[in-house]
Motif scaffolding. Structure first.
Motif, PDB file in Angstrom:
ATOM      1  N   ALA A  98      19.583 -16.558  -5.411  1.00  0.00           N
ATOM      2  CA  ALA A  98      20.822 -15.767  -5.356  1.00  0.00           C
ATOM      3  C   ALA A  98      20.919 -14.803  -6.532  1.00  0.00           C
ATOM      4  CB  ALA A  98      22.040 -16.681  -5.320  1.00  0.00           C
ATOM      5  N   ASP A  99      20.320 -15.155  -7.649  1.00  0.00           N
ATOM      6  CA  ASP A  99      20.333 -14.289  -8.823  1.00  0.00           C
ATOM      7  C   ASP A  99      19.141 -13.330  -8.845  1.00  0.00           C
ATOM      8  OD1 ASP A  99      22.630 -15.497  -9.866  1.00  0.00           O
ATOM      9  OD2 ASP A  99      21.439 -17.057 -10.840  1.00  0.00           O
ATOM     10  N   GLU A 100      17.980 -13.837  -8.486  1.00  0.00           N
ATOM     11  CA  GLU A 100      16.748 -13.069  -8.662  1.00  0.00           C
ATOM     12  C   GLU A 100      16.426 -12.115  -7.517  1.00  0.00           C
ATOM     13  OE1 GLU A 100      13.648 -15.829  -9.625  1.00  0.00           O
ATOM     14  OE2 GLU A 100      14.594 -16.377 -11.516  1.00  0.00           O
ATOM     15  N   VAL A 101      16.689 -12.500  -6.289  1.00  0.00           N
ATOM     16  CA  VAL A 101      16.296 -11.671  -5.148  1.00  0.00           C
ATOM     17  C   VAL A 101      17.040 -10.333  -5.122  1.00  0.00           C
ATOM     18  CG1 VAL A 101      16.240 -11.522  -2.627  1.00  0.00           C
ATOM     19  CG2 VAL A 101      15.394 -13.565  -3.785  1.00  0.00           C
ATOM     20  N   PRO A 102      18.373 -10.311  -5.264  1.00  0.00           N
ATOM     21  CA  PRO A 102      19.050  -9.007  -5.260  1.00  0.00           C
ATOM     22  C   PRO A 102      18.548  -8.077  -6.383  1.00  0.00           C
ATOM     23  CG  PRO A 102      20.640 -10.736  -4.894  1.00  0.00           C
ATOM     24  CD  PRO A 102      19.347 -11.408  -5.271  1.00  0.00           C
ATOM     25  N   ALA A 103      18.301  -8.636  -7.554  1.00  0.00           N
ATOM     26  CA  ALA A 103      17.785  -7.821  -8.662  1.00  0.00           C
ATOM     27  C   ALA A 103      16.385  -7.296  -8.347  1.00  0.00           C
ATOM     28  CB  ALA A 103      17.767  -8.645  -9.946  1.00  0.00           C
ATOM     29  N   PHE A 104      15.556  -8.138  -7.742  1.00  0.00           N
ATOM     30  CA  PHE A 104      14.204  -7.728  -7.361  1.00  0.00           C
ATOM     31  C   PHE A 104      14.247  -6.598  -6.337  1.00  0.00           C
ATOM     32  CE2 PHE A 104      10.513  -8.499  -4.446  1.00  0.00           C
ATOM     33  CZ  PHE A 104       9.521  -8.032  -5.304  1.00  0.00           C
ATOM     34  N   LEU A 105      15.108  -6.738  -5.326  1.00  0.00           N
ATOM     35  CA  LEU A 105      15.220  -5.701  -4.300  1.00  0.00           C
ATOM     36  C   LEU A 105      15.767  -4.396  -4.886  1.00  0.00           C
ATOM     37  CD1 LEU A 105      16.512  -7.832  -1.308  1.00  0.00           C
ATOM     38  CD2 LEU A 105      14.187  -6.993  -1.710  1.00  0.00           C
ATOM     39  N   THR A 106      16.671  -4.489  -5.831  1.00  0.00           N
ATOM     40  CA  THR A 106      17.180  -3.293  -6.514  1.00  0.00           C
ATOM     41  C   THR A 106      16.049  -2.590  -7.256  1.00  0.00           C
ATOM     42  OG1 THR A 106      19.395  -4.203  -6.716  1.00  0.00           O
ATOM     43  CG2 THR A 106      18.792  -2.469  -8.275  1.00  0.00           C
ATOM     44  N   ALA A 107      15.208  -3.370  -7.921  1.00  0.00           N
ATOM     45  CA  ALA A 107      14.066  -2.783  -8.638  1.00  0.00           C
ATOM     46  C   ALA A 107      13.106  -2.096  -7.668  1.00  0.00           C
ATOM     47  CB  ALA A 107      13.336  -3.869  -9.438  1.00  0.00           C
ATOM     48  N   LEU A 108      12.864  -2.700  -6.509  1.00  0.00           N
ATOM     49  CA  LEU A 108      11.986  -2.083  -5.512  1.00  0.00           C
ATOM     50  C   LEU A 108      12.578  -0.766  -5.002  1.00  0.00           C
ATOM     51  CD1 LEU A 108      10.770  -5.069  -3.294  1.00  0.00           C
ATOM     52  CD2 LEU A 108       9.593  -3.972  -5.195  1.00  0.00           C
ATOM     53  N   ARG A 109      13.890  -0.746  -4.821  1.00  0.00           N
ATOM     54  CA  ARG A 109      14.546   0.493  -4.374  1.00  0.00           C
ATOM     55  C   ARG A 109      14.422   1.581  -5.425  1.00  0.00           C
ATOM     56  NH1 ARG A 109      18.781  -3.020  -2.931  1.00  0.00           N
ATOM     57  NH2 ARG A 109      18.573  -3.608  -0.770  1.00  0.00           N
ATOM     58  N   LYS A 110      14.607   1.218  -6.688  1.00  0.00           N
ATOM     59  CA  LYS A 110      14.500   2.191  -7.787  1.00  0.00           C
ATOM     60  C   LYS A 110      13.101   2.790  -7.859  1.00  0.00           C
ATOM     61  CE  LYS A 110      18.180   0.542 -10.754  1.00  0.00           C
ATOM     62  NZ  LYS A 110      18.541  -0.091 -12.031  1.00  0.00           N
ATOM     63  N   GLU A 111      12.097   1.997  -7.538  1.00  0.00           N
ATOM     64  CA  GLU A 111      10.707   2.474  -7.545  1.00  0.00           C
ATOM     65  C   GLU A 111      10.409   3.327  -6.325  1.00  0.00           C
ATOM     66  OE1 GLU A 111       8.224   2.271  -9.766  1.00  0.00           O
ATOM     67  OE2 GLU A 111       9.490   1.183 -11.183  1.00  0.00           O
ATOM     68  N   LEU A 159       0.857  -1.175   0.000  1.00  0.00           N
ATOM     69  CA  LEU A 159       0.000   0.000   0.000  1.00  0.00           C
ATOM     70  C   LEU A 159       0.895   1.227   0.000  1.00  0.00           C
ATOM     71  CD1 LEU A 159      -2.634  -1.082   2.649  1.00  0.00           C
ATOM     72  CD2 LEU A 159      -2.844  -1.158   0.176  1.00  0.00           C
ATOM     73  N   LEU A 160       0.789   2.005  -1.051  1.00  0.00           N
ATOM     74  CA  LEU A 160       1.601   3.197  -1.214  1.00  0.00           C
ATOM     75  C   LEU A 160       0.677   4.401  -1.343  1.00  0.00           C
ATOM     76  CD1 LEU A 160       3.940   1.627  -3.884  1.00  0.00           C
ATOM     77  CD2 LEU A 160       4.474   1.948  -1.486  1.00  0.00           C
ATOM     78  N   PRO A 161       1.204   5.585  -1.142  1.00  0.00           N
ATOM     79  CA  PRO A 161       0.347   6.761  -1.320  1.00  0.00           C
ATOM     80  C   PRO A 161      -0.282   6.768  -2.711  1.00  0.00           C
ATOM     81  CG  PRO A 161       2.436   7.392  -0.345  1.00  0.00           C
ATOM     82  CD  PRO A 161       2.555   5.944  -0.744  1.00  0.00           C
ATOM     83  N   GLU A 162      -1.577   6.774  -2.734  1.00  0.00           N
ATOM     84  CA  GLU A 162      -2.384   6.873  -3.954  1.00  0.00           C
ATOM     85  C   GLU A 162      -2.253   5.694  -4.904  1.00  0.00           C
ATOM     86  OE1 GLU A 162      -2.118  10.669  -5.867  1.00  0.00           O
ATOM     87  OE2 GLU A 162      -1.973  11.715  -3.964  1.00  0.00           O
ATOM     88  N   ARG A 163      -1.734   4.553  -4.427  1.00  0.00           N
ATOM     89  CA  ARG A 163      -1.700   3.367  -5.279  1.00  0.00           C
ATOM     90  C   ARG A 163      -1.503   2.104  -4.450  1.00  0.00           C
ATOM     91  NH1 ARG A 163       4.101   3.781  -8.400  1.00  0.00           N
ATOM     92  NH2 ARG A 163       5.089   4.921  -6.730  1.00  0.00           N
ATOM     93  N   VAL A 164      -1.828   0.996  -5.076  1.00  0.00           N
ATOM     94  CA  VAL A 164      -1.658  -0.325  -4.479  1.00  0.00           C
ATOM     95  C   VAL A 164      -0.873  -1.160  -5.484  1.00  0.00           C
ATOM     96  CG1 VAL A 164      -2.848  -2.420  -3.751  1.00  0.00           C
ATOM     97  CG2 VAL A 164      -3.817  -0.190  -3.205  1.00  0.00           C
ATOM     98  N   VAL A 165       0.101  -1.895  -5.000  1.00  0.00           N
ATOM     99  CA  VAL A 165       0.884  -2.780  -5.855  1.00  0.00           C
ATOM    100  C   VAL A 165       0.599  -4.203  -5.411  1.00  0.00           C
ATOM    101  CG1 VAL A 165       3.202  -3.457  -6.553  1.00  0.00           C
ATOM    102  CG2 VAL A 165       2.687  -1.046  -6.140  1.00  0.00           C
ATOM    103  N   VAL A 166       0.130  -5.022  -6.331  1.00  0.00           N
ATOM    104  CA  VAL A 166      -0.140  -6.422  -6.031  1.00  0.00           C
ATOM    105  C   VAL A 166       1.092  -7.214  -6.440  1.00  0.00           C
ATOM    106  CG1 VAL A 166      -1.611  -8.407  -6.522  1.00  0.00           C
ATOM    107  CG2 VAL A 166      -2.609  -6.115  -6.393  1.00  0.00           C
ATOM    108  N   LEU A 167       1.672  -7.910  -5.476  1.00  0.00           N
ATOM    109  CA  LEU A 167       2.866  -8.695  -5.723  1.00  0.00           C
ATOM    110  C   LEU A 167       2.483 -10.081  -6.216  1.00  0.00           C
ATOM    111  CD1 LEU A 167       4.747  -7.693  -2.470  1.00  0.00           C
ATOM    112  CD2 LEU A 167       5.097  -6.770  -4.761  1.00  0.00           C
TER     113      LEU A 167
END
Length: 62
Positions: A45-58, A3-11
């Protein structure tokens, strides 16, 4: 679900499992290790760090 300001992200998939571990007490390596134990054989080991980087960028994760 995030839940983010003015939006919802479904994982999708196991994204919720990753985000639940982002509690400020674990480093990325610790998250990867824990998920590796839960999901043997998964490419965490390959996917999680990339996923967390994408979340940080957002701006969804600091």
């Amino acid at each position: 679900m995030l839940l983010l300001p003015e939006r919802v992200v479904v994982l999708c998939g196991n994204a919720g499992s990753v985000v639940r571990l982002c509690d400020g007490s674990r480093e990325v390596d610790e998250i990867v290790a824990e998920l590796g134990e839960r999901f043997p054989g998964a490419p965490v080991a390959d996917e999680v760090p990339a996923f967390l980087t994408a979340l940080r960028k957002e701006g969804w994760l600091q």
